[in-house]
Scaffold this motif. Structure first.
Motif, PDB file in Angstrom:
ATOM      1  N   UNK A 136     -23.628  42.768-104.524  1.00 22.16           N
ATOM      2  CA  UNK A 136     -22.363  43.529-104.450  1.00 22.16           C
ATOM      3  C   UNK A 136     -22.597  44.660-103.455  1.00 22.16           C
ATOM      4  N   UNK A 137     -22.046  44.506-102.248  1.00 26.06           N
ATOM      5  CA  UNK A 137     -22.281  45.514-101.212  1.00 26.06           C
ATOM      6  C   UNK A 137     -20.999  46.311-100.970  1.00 26.06           C
ATOM      7  N   UNK A 138     -21.081  47.604-101.220  1.00 28.54           N
ATOM      8  CA  UNK A 138     -19.945  48.494-100.960  1.00 28.54           C
ATOM      9  C   UNK A 138     -20.450  49.926-100.956  1.00 28.54           C
ATOM     10  N   UNK A 139     -19.637  50.831-100.447  1.00 30.54           N
ATOM     11  CA  UNK A 139     -20.004  52.249-100.461  1.00 30.54           C
ATOM     12  C   UNK A 139     -19.287  52.927-101.627  1.00 30.54           C
ATOM     13  N   UNK A 140     -19.905  53.956-102.209  1.00 29.14           N
ATOM     14  CA  UNK A 140     -19.266  54.642-103.333  1.00 29.14           C
ATOM     15  C   UNK A 140     -17.906  55.191-102.906  1.00 29.14           C
ATOM     16  N   UNK A 141     -16.857  54.859-103.667  1.00 23.76           N
ATOM     17  CA  UNK A 141     -15.505  55.312-103.324  1.00 23.76           C
ATOM     18  C   UNK A 141     -14.637  54.182-102.777  1.00 23.76           C
ATOM     19  N   UNK A 142     -15.231  53.035-102.479  1.00 21.44           N
ATOM     20  CA  UNK A 142     -14.427  51.935-101.910  1.00 21.44           C
ATOM     21  C   UNK A 142     -13.764  51.100-103.013  1.00 21.44           C
ATOM     22  N   UNK A 143     -12.877  50.207-102.601  1.00 19.70           N
ATOM     23  CA  UNK A 143     -12.160  49.381-103.573  1.00 19.70           C
ATOM     24  C   UNK A 143     -12.174  47.917-103.167  1.00 19.70           C
ATOM     25  N   UNK A 226     -16.201  58.347-110.197  1.00 25.28           N
ATOM     26  CA  UNK A 226     -17.430  58.111-110.968  1.00 25.28           C
ATOM     27  C   UNK A 226     -18.494  57.492-110.053  1.00 25.28           C
ATOM     28  N   UNK A 227     -18.072  56.561-109.209  1.00 23.90           N
ATOM     29  CA  UNK A 227     -19.018  55.923-108.286  1.00 23.90           C
ATOM     30  C   UNK A 227     -19.610  56.959-107.320  1.00 23.90           C
ATOM     31  N   UNK A 228     -18.750  57.806-106.771  1.00 21.53           N
ATOM     32  CA  UNK A 228     -19.215  58.832-105.820  1.00 21.53           C
ATOM     33  C   UNK A 228     -20.176  59.802-106.520  1.00 21.53           C
ATOM     34  N   UNK A 229     -19.802  60.238-107.725  1.00 17.38           N
ATOM     35  CA  UNK A 229     -20.665  61.188-108.448  1.00 17.38           C
ATOM     36  C   UNK A 229     -21.990  60.525-108.816  1.00 17.38           C
ATOM     37  N   UNK A 230     -21.941  59.250-109.245  1.00 17.92           N
ATOM     38  CA  UNK A 230     -23.186  58.542-109.588  1.00 17.92           C
ATOM     39  C   UNK A 230     -24.101  58.444-108.365  1.00 17.92           C
ATOM     40  N   UNK A 231     -23.506  58.130-107.208  1.00 15.15           N
ATOM     41  CA  UNK A 231     -24.320  57.989-105.986  1.00 15.15           C
ATOM     42  C   UNK A 231     -24.907  59.327-105.580  1.00 15.15           C
ATOM     43  N   UNK A 232     -24.117  60.379-105.673  1.00 13.55           N
ATOM     44  CA  UNK A 232     -24.587  61.695-105.228  1.00 13.55           C
ATOM     45  C   UNK A 232     -25.746  62.174-106.098  1.00 13.55           C
ATOM     46  N   UNK A 233     -25.636  62.000-107.431  1.00 16.54           N
ATOM     47  CA  UNK A 233     -26.716  62.517-108.285  1.00 16.54           C
ATOM     48  C   UNK A 233     -27.958  61.632-108.243  1.00 16.54           C
ATOM     49  N   UNK A 234     -27.810  60.409-107.722  1.00 16.87           N
ATOM     50  CA  UNK A 234     -28.983  59.530-107.608  1.00 16.87           C
ATOM     51  C   UNK A 234     -29.776  59.813-106.335  1.00 16.87           C
TER      52      UNK A 234
END
Ligand SMILES: Cc1cc2nc3c(=O)[nH]c(=O)nc-3n(C[C@H](O)[C@H](O)[C@H](O)COP(=O)(O)OP(=O)(O)OC[C@H]3O[C@@H](n4cnc5c(N)ncnc54)[C@H](O)[C@@H]3O)c2cc1C
Ligand code: FES
Length: 347
Positions: A136-143, A226-234
């Protein structure tokens, strides 16, 4: 490249330049162009924003959703069309101005997928997980666009998880009363098949700006945030210099389900400040609510009143009126440069 009748592929040429791309029989002009890596103007792929309009200079197209609100009746009468709602009927030539900045960072692709789990997060709000072949390839925030069985048209849903090798695509979805797509989705049994097309969207996390991150969501806008926040804190490097603040608004306490994610993810808990607010004093449980009250743009304004607002990156997701109010507040009210405001309006 001309029409390939056997494969049902037509060539779409952009008038006045060298660009042309193939468009398969199930593709719209927009999805065909983006699959070919061309930055055709777009935002929602759902007929709502109107940013993908074009004029037809030659050939014929089929309009797959005449009621789409992204075009006024007047613009339609003048022959204008939406690239996300037009399928070529043969080779054709279109007039529009591509923008290289809108070329997809990851080429979107269609794939079959199966529902593997659903968990309720709040009344009328659930997290759906789909499994598809390949990573599953995508950037945080995409749909992605989901073609749900028996539902006319595709529905856009933003991924709430992070890119992964397991082919897992998760979405937080709010059930819309009377909605055809969410009605179907919430009734689907595990194992049910859908078609998943993506990734799409320009409101993805920019990791290299050095600016603090402000995420603002209302209602169903939670998923990409949630995806953006998860990516940022990781991202340890990002955390060294940048702070993450999330604002989330719902009508009443029952609509707010950020706690689940913050409890499950220790790093969200320790590295992302979260402000939740309710807007309807008559909602169930509102009388006992001790947190923020008001529309989310009002809460943002209050909490950031003494902050250096033009110096943050903003990610906004939710209903179009909420996003409009926030863009107005940030751009006009707080002089935030346009390039630092990334948003998806949910039409
Ligand atoms: C970029 C983007 C991301 C989104 N992400 C999320 C998310 O993460 N979570 C979430 O809960 N919601 C999200 N939405 C909203 C979601 O796409 C749906 O609009 C919402 O779930 C209501 O769908 P429905 O079918 O239940 O309602 P309906 O009222 O039946 O349909 C609503 C929408 O579906 C589309 N549509 C309806 N009929 C047709 C047709 N015949 N042909 C083509 N399109 C049609 C239109 O966009 C319409 O506005 C997002 C929307 C956009 C644009
Ligand atoms: S991208 Fe076509 S109307 Fe939004």
């Amino acid at each position: 490249m001309g029409t390939d009748i056997k494969a049902g592929i037509h060539t779409v040429t952009i008038a006045g330049g060298p660009l042309a791309f193939p468009c398969g029989k199930d593709d719209t002009i927009l999805s065909g162009g983006l699959r070919a890596g061309i930055g055709l103007p777009h935002e929602c792929l759902s007929g709502g924003c109107g940013k993908c309009y074009f004029d037809l200079a030659g050939g014929a197209v089929e309009d797959i959703w005449l009621e789409a609100k992204g075009l006024s009746p007047r613009a339609r009468e003048r022959g204008r069309r939406l690239a996300c709602q037009s399928r070529p009927l043969g080779d054709c030539t279109i007039k529009l101005r591509p923008d290289p900045a809108l070329a997809p960072p990851i080429r979107p692709a269609r794939r079959p997928a199966r529902l593997v789990s659903r968990r309720m997060l709040a009344p009328g709000m659930a997290e759906f997980a789909f499994a598809a072949e390949g990573a599953a390839r995508f950037l945080p925030g995409q749909f992605a666009l989901l073609q749900l069985p028996g539902v006319a048209g595709r529905r856009a849903y933003s991924m709430s998880n992070l890119a992964n090798e397991d082919g897992r695509w998760e979405f937080v979805v709010r059930r819309v009363p009377g909605g055809a797509g969410t009605g179907r989705l919430f009734e689907m049994e595990e194992g049910a098949a859908v078609e998943l097309d993506g990734p799409y969207g320009n409101a993805y996390l920019r990791t290299d700006t050095g600016r603090d991150i402000i995420c603002i969501a209302g209602g169903s806008g939670l998923s990409p945030i949630i995806s953006i926040a998860r990516a940022a804190v990781a991202d340890d490097e990002l955390l060294e210099h940048r702070r993450i603040t999330v604002f989330y608004g719902g009508r009443g306490p029952d609509d707010l389900c950020t706690t689940t994610f913050w409890q499950e993810n220790r790093r969200l808990h320790t590295h992302a400040e979260c402000h939740v607010a309710i807007s309807d004093p008559t909602a169930a449980g509102a009388a006992d609510w001790t947190g923020h009250r008001g529309f989310i743009h009002e809460i943002v304004q209050k909490v950031l009143a003494s902050a250096d607002m033009p110096n943050f990156d903003y990610y906004l997701c939710g209903p179009a009126p909420m996003v409009e109010a926030l863009v107005e507040l940030l751009e006009t009210g707080a002089s935030v440069p346009r390039g630092q405001i990334h948003y998806d309006s949910f039409f």
